[in-house]
Design an enzyme around this catalytic site. Structure first.
Site: not given
Lengths: 207, 349, 702
Positions: C125, C154, C189, C219-220, C303, C305, C307, C318, C352-353, C378, C381, C500
């Site tokens: 998941h 393109d 994960w 890929s990313s 982290h 990631e 964002y 926006s 912080h993780h 944030t 925004k 968890r």
């Protein structure tokens, strides 16, 4: 955005029109960005190596494993190859005929292969002294970093051969020229990484 | 056994009643009648109490920034709906004054939160020994798949399934894992801390009251993870001495062989009890080990073969027979060199 | 299996890997239930694949599929294919989530899932939602929209774009194949060692996970390079950085985060693979390995990631707040600066993780404060979006419903984020369901609502007809309600100390909350169903909702200035940009839909099979590595190398579209626009809206 401002200083695409020049410029810029991403990978492996320096777990450490003489020879080979690639780049920009370019490229290729061969010999010696990655975290960290550089050199050599093939088939067209320019970036980049390896992994490990 | 907090409460009942009223009402509803305290919103020690206070403080401060959004968004939606009569300014896209407000307020809120965060993080640092006039009780915790071993080095015993602690006395934990990463957690007393193989982490807690609290592992470590729970039984000093004496009398000797054959095997506390032949074992009750090897914890941390169980029963037997006298024993006899525990791997980054 | 030859051919594959095999050998009720679930899933994969093959053959569409889609370098088609992958994977991962919620709803001292099964559920998941739902979804949306917004034909590297798609498809395929040849990892994960080391998990599960994730990160990384270079180099004349639409801004920052944030994960999974395959000792417990290196590497990716996932939705919202309020975005420069602040801060908060790993209090406090700092831009925004609606004319269409749901729920996630950023409090709620509730609170209202509202928003651009509104609203409201029901109880469970990844629990106090959460999961399932019906109804009634004129929402940026769907080359003539909200200002000046003076020949990239080749070799190599089928690994490696080298020899990489053809297409479209009746915004949802808004009049409501 003026067209002339975007022309790449390392390229001489001859009579090709401006659009082609823009496309090439984009490609080389993209390759630089890729190099930056690759550099992050090396940077992280360097950091991991430094953290793992203490993790010898009673196994052989830098003093037992590293032989500065052969590392020094490898360094010389790689630096020379960078110089010869520089000569090839000059030939690419200023010479009409392909012969000097191809000669310099072949010299570079041979030096690259020699570097890989020397490095393999080095690893073999390390293995002989018990310096296998399954022995300790420190040796694992070494073998996750230095051979990655070696793999990059190998990939660069294969690319060089492919480009020589392209020269043979298509002549020195704009595809080959940008290909060579990007390969040059990679080649010099690998030199810089090697200098970091030399100073951080070998010298740093020994201090 | 008297588990009700009142029985050992000191001083006036007012703070306790207040804390119950101020405690989160659904939590109080659901846990008030239970003997086991499961959350820091129902704190049973000074650390958890401070954490609860800090928790609500953060919530309140953050509300200053959050509430305007939740209240005003529906209002804006209604007032400036399509077809409404409010003024329409399609090109209005900036206002100095509003800019200053919307940067300024969050900056001030975060600044206040940051100052408190800095102080509280240091004050509630799990590595910081608690202030007390009593000497802390040393407990060494080892995580296995899927059970915890609690070693009382000064008393020369160990337990599984239940951690017995004296009330009103600081506890100094040292933790490691004999297997993968796990996290030791007693919510009602204080925060969690990771236990890692070949490394030692520390935690300092204290219980204000006697009672039964829930303890658990928070880091998934395989199929039996959800069974890796234990009961924390906080007792008064006399009961604690009884417990130690009882352990010395009835404990299972723990040696290398038992360690390998029972503790290291995957399985929860009940499985371990079965392997030890304790047929009448009930979950949440302790399995007692005594005697235990003197260098058990260090040996696990270093993965070095530790000595077999100490078969030098003289002081223990004395203690078992005279629990009160046991307290008076000079600590040197039982205590291995105290603070020089394995620190070969610093856990700080 | 015995004998050398089968071992050589099949590696470690044998009958036991089939999901129902264990239950066949030893049928107990419990095992049969689990076998039905996992066997059913495996069967669905096989039948689904077969069904697609049969359907395409029956329709005779193989050639069309090959030449128009699979080998197409068109960023729009690649974007759509990314989104298709994302939606398929979303469906699977939502179903898994429902199973987990159902298990916990009946999980007081029991339940129906086996521990291994449950472990696979939460691992797949999470892995799918991050790497094969969120990443492809946002990559697809950026792929489609960003070049249109900056006035480009393109991306900079169309073939590399195909390769990115191929790598993601290969990773997704590997995760799907793991349903047939089980098991997948149970390591979560994040795959923390030493649990994921060979010593504790020798099976193929962790290897599946490693290679699927590695394919996705490669890929990313390539995608990030592609996007960043495109935005730097391919903007239309006059499109200065501070004239770019905000979505493009967030695409740029996300691309930069991808370039620098993905390599740490590549390193982490590669080193873990070395540990598992070649007996290295990077993260093992013994012989000097150190698992904390992995944790740092993983979150140095993890982290940024977060964002990468949340910035594009910020950009999407926006656009949506501004478009559906009929008003310029409030505080454009502030929003840009806030975006940049967030992306820079995202690199310095990873610790912080794992506050609970025993660092010094000062280190924890410093990272905690850095984390809270992110709350400032944030928050700004969010206020900017509210002020965009303020003094506007808000139309509550489907994208806007998602946006409102986002803004109200996201701030609550921000609140709990500040709680988690406070180390002394995090010690209490870390690794509990509170954490789960928090990041779902960020990712569902943030990322997923963003993606769904983007789909509703840009769907008419891509397909030429609007999505049906009624089922769209039902889906949106069900998502919002379902989210609240499913995840607010988890906050409570978290502060009650429920860890968890718990298969079962033994505290009766948890039960009411897990039941509510289970019901919420069903509402989310209903929302998924609504989405499906919405799609179905929209396709059925597409003729009512046509919008060839291309501008159904009175849009503001360049993508609305071209036809729907846009031609392959996007713009017959590259537009000149003079201001922000480029297309809106054209409309305000009455300069929209003008006939260009002359049409150029257009050079477009030629089709290429590279993406397909990489997809096939990538999944073959990952499969071979997972099951130790070495011939397959070598074969796939050689084919990849040969393909890459051969590609270097190709010279015909472009094709030319003649100016005549461009002229003909464009004039035909302009004619069609001329015949369209302009509508004001009150008719936005009606069939009368064919994509031509009435021209804006300054200060008047349209």
């Amino acid at each position: 955005m003026t067209r002339t401002a975007m022309r790449h200083p390392g390229l001489n695409l001859g009579p090709a029109h401006a659009d082609a020049e823009d496309t090439r410029e984009e490609m080389i810029f993209g390759f630089w960005v890729f190099m930056m991403s690759d550099f992050v990978i090396f940077g992280l492996l360097f950091a991991t190596y430094v953290v793992m320096l203490g993790g010898t777990a009673g196994g052989p450490g830098p003093h037992e494993l590293f032989e500065m003489k052969s590392v020094f020879i490898e360094t010389l080979i790689l630096l020379t190859s960078s110089f010869t690639f520089g000569m090839a780049s000059l030939a690419l920009k200023y010479r009409e005929d392909t012969k000097p370019l191809v000669i310099w490229l072949i010299v570079t290729l041979l030096l690259g292969v020699a570097f890989i061969a020397y490095e393999l010999k080095d690893f073999h010696t390390m293995f002989g002294k018990g310096g296998v990655p399954s022995r300790s975290g420190f040796i694992s960290a070494f073998f996750s970093l230095v051979p990655l550089h070696g793999l990059h050199v190998l990939a660069a050599c294969i690319w060089l051969i492919a480009l020589l093939g392209q020269i043979a088939v298509h002549g020195l067209d704009s595809f080959v020229k940008t290909g060579l320019l990007r390969l040059a970036i990679l080649w010099h980049f690998l030199d810089i990484v090697w200098i970091c390896i030399f100073s951080l992994v070998y010298l740093g490990g020994l201090t | 056994m008297s588990e009700q907090p009142q029985t050992s409460r000191r001083g006036s009942p007012l703070p306790w009643v207040l804390s119950r009223i101020l405690g989160w009402s659904p939590v109080t509803l659901l846990t008030g009648c239970s003997a086991t305290h499961i959350t820091f919103l129902d704190p049973q020690g000074p650390i958890a109490q401070a954490q609860r206070q800090h928790f609500w403080f953060v919530v309140a401060m953050t509300m200053i920034v959050v509430l305007p959004v939740i209240i005003q968004t529906p209002w804006i939606l209604w007032r400036y709906r399509y077809g409404g009569k409010a003024p329409y300014r399609p090109h209005w896209d900036m206002s100095r004054w509003l800019d200053v407000m919307m940067w300024g307020v969050p900056v001030i809120v975060v600044a206040i939160l940051a100052v408190v965060l800095w102080q509280q993080t240091h004050r509630l640092d799990p590595y910081r020994p608690l202030d007390s006039d009593k000497a802390p009780l040393q407990v060494q915790v080892v995580g296995f798949d899927w059970k915890w071993l609690f070693i009382y080095p000064e008393q020369g015993i160990a337990t599984m399934g239940q951690l017995v602690l004296p009330a009103d006395r600081p506890i100094s934990f040292q933790l490691t894992s004999a297997t993968v990463l796990q996290t030791f957690f007693i919510p009602a007393l204080g925060g969690q801390i990771d236990a890692m193989n070949r490394m030692v982490t520390k935690l300092h807690l204290q219980a204000n009251h006697t009672g039964r609290f829930a303890g658990k592992n928070m880091q998934y470590n395989g199929g039996g993870f959800h069974h890796q729970r234990f009961t924390v039984r906080v007792v008064d000093d006399r009961q604690f001495d009884d417990f130690i004496a009882h352990a010395h009398r009835q404990g299972q000797p723990l040696d290398r062989q038992r360690y390998e054959e029972v503790l290291v095997q995957q399985g929860d506390t009940a499985d371990a009890a079965r392997a030890l032949g304790l047929t009448s074992y009930q979950r949440g009750e302790p399995i007692r080990f005594a005697p235990i090897p003197r260098d058990l914890f260090r040996g696990i941390v270093d993965d070095a073969p530790f000595e077999s169980a100490v078969h030098n029963p003289a002081p223990h037997q004395q203690a078992a027979m005279h629990p009160v006298a046991y307290q008076a024993l000079p600590p040197k006899q039982q205590t291995p060199p105290k603070p020089t525990l394995p620190q070969d791997k610093e856990t700080s980054q | 299996m015995s004998g050398d030859l089968p071992d050589f051919i099949f590696g470690k594959l044998d009958w036991d890997t089939l999901p129902f095999w264990d239950a066949l050998k030893d049928p107990t009720t419990f095992k049969i239930i689990n076998a039905v679930i996992s066997g059913g899933a495996g069967a669905l994969v096989v039948l689904g694949a077969l069904g697609v093959v049969i359907l395409v053959t029956w329709l005779g569409k193989w050639k069309y599929l090959w030449s128009e889609w699979l080998t197409s370098p068109d960023h729009k088609k690649i974007g759509i294919m990314f989104i298709v992958i994302a939606i398929v994977m979303l469906a699977r991962a939502v179903i898994e989530a429902v199973f987990m919620r159902a298990q916990q709803a009946v999980g007081l001292d029991g339940g129906f899932l086996s521990p291994e099964h449950f472990g696979e559920f939460f691992t797949t998941h999470g892995t799918i939602m991050i790497f094969f739902m969120a990443m492809p979804f946002l990559t697809g949306i950026i792929n489609y929209v960003m070049p249109l917004q900056i006035g480009a034909r393109d991306l900079s590297f169309p073939v590399m774009n195909q390769i990115s798609l191929g790598l993601t498809a290969a990773g997704a395929a590997i995760v799907m194949i793991s349903l047939v040849f089980t098991p997948f990892s149970t390591g979560g994960w994040s795959g923390y060692p030493p649990y994921t080391e060979r010593a504790y998990n020798p099976g193929p599960g962790v290897d599946y996970w490693i290679w699927a994730v590695t394919l996705s990160t490669l890929s990313s990384t390539l995608t990030g390079i592609n996007f960043a270079v495109t935005i730097y180099k391919k903007r239309a004349p006059g499109m200065k950085l501070f004239r770019m639409p905000l979505f493009t801004w967030t695409a740029l920052t996300t691309a930069i985060l991808m370039i620098f944030g993905m390599p740490p994960l590549t390193v982490a999974t590669a080193l873990l693979a070395l540990d598992r395959y070649l007996d290295f000792h990077m993260f093992t417990s013994d012989l000097g390995g150190n698992m904390m290196n992995y944790v740092n590497l993983f979150w140095a990716f993890g982290h940024p990631e977060v964002y990468i996932l949340i910035l594009p939705p910020f950009g999407i919202f926006s656009e949506i707040f501004s478009t559906f309020s009929g008003k310029r975005i409030f505080g454009y420069p502030v929003l840009v600066v806030a975006t940049i602040c967030i992306s820079i801060l995202s690199f310095i908060v990873w610790l912080h993780h794992f506050f609970t790993m025993g660092q010094d209090a000062a280190v924890n406090a410093a990272f905690g404060i850095a984390t809270m700092l992110i709350g400032i831009p944030t928050g700004v925004k969010v206020y900017d979006w509210m002020l965009t609606m303020y003094r506007g004319r808000v139309r509550l269409s489907v994208p806007m419903i998602y946006a409102i749901g986002f803004i109200m729920l996201f701030v609550l996630g921000g609140l709990t984020g500040i709680i988690l950023a406070t180390p002394s409090v995090d010690y209490q709620v870390h690794n509990s369901l509170f954490l789960i509730a928090h990041f779902h609170n960020m990712l569902i209202p943030g990322l997923l609502f963003g993606m769904l509202s983007a789909t509703n928003f840009w769907f008419p651009k891509a397909l030429g007809f609007r999505l049906e509104e009624r089922w769209g609203r039902r889906a949106a409201y069900s998502w919002i309600v379902g989210f609240m029901l499913a995840f607010f109880p988890l906050y409570v469970l978290g502060v009650l100390g429920m860890p968890r990844r718990s298969l079962t629990f033994f505290e009766p106090a948890y039960l009411p909350w897990t039941l509510i959460a289970g019901f919420g999961a069903l509402v989310i399932l209903f929302a998924m169903l609504c989405l499906l019906i919405q799609l179905w109804v929209s396709i059925r009634d597409r003729h009512q909702n046509m919008m060839t004129a291309g501008d159904p929402w009175d849009g503001r940026s360049l993508e609305w200035s071209t036809s729907s769907p846009p031609p392959e080359y996007n713009f017959p003539v590259i537009p000149e940009v003079h201001s922000r909200d480029a297309y809106m200002s054209e409309k305000e000046q009455g300069k929209a839909h003008q006939v260009p003076d002359e049409f150029p020949d257009i050079v477009m990239p030629a089709n290429s099979a590279m993406g397909v080749i990489i997809a096939v070799t990538g999944s073959a190599m990952a499969f071979g590595l997972t099951w130790y089928i070495w011939w397959l690994v070598i074969l796939a490696g050689v084919v990849t190398l040969v393909a890459v080298i051969a590609r270097g020899f190709v010279r015909k990489t472009t094709r030319v579209i003649s100016s005549d053809e461009v002229r003909r297409t464009h004039l035909a479209w302009l004619e069609c626009v001329r015949k369209t009746t302009p509508v004001d915004r009150s008719k936005e949802q009606s069939p009368e809206n064919q994509g031509l808004p009435v021209p804006p009049v300054n200060g008047a409501v349209q």
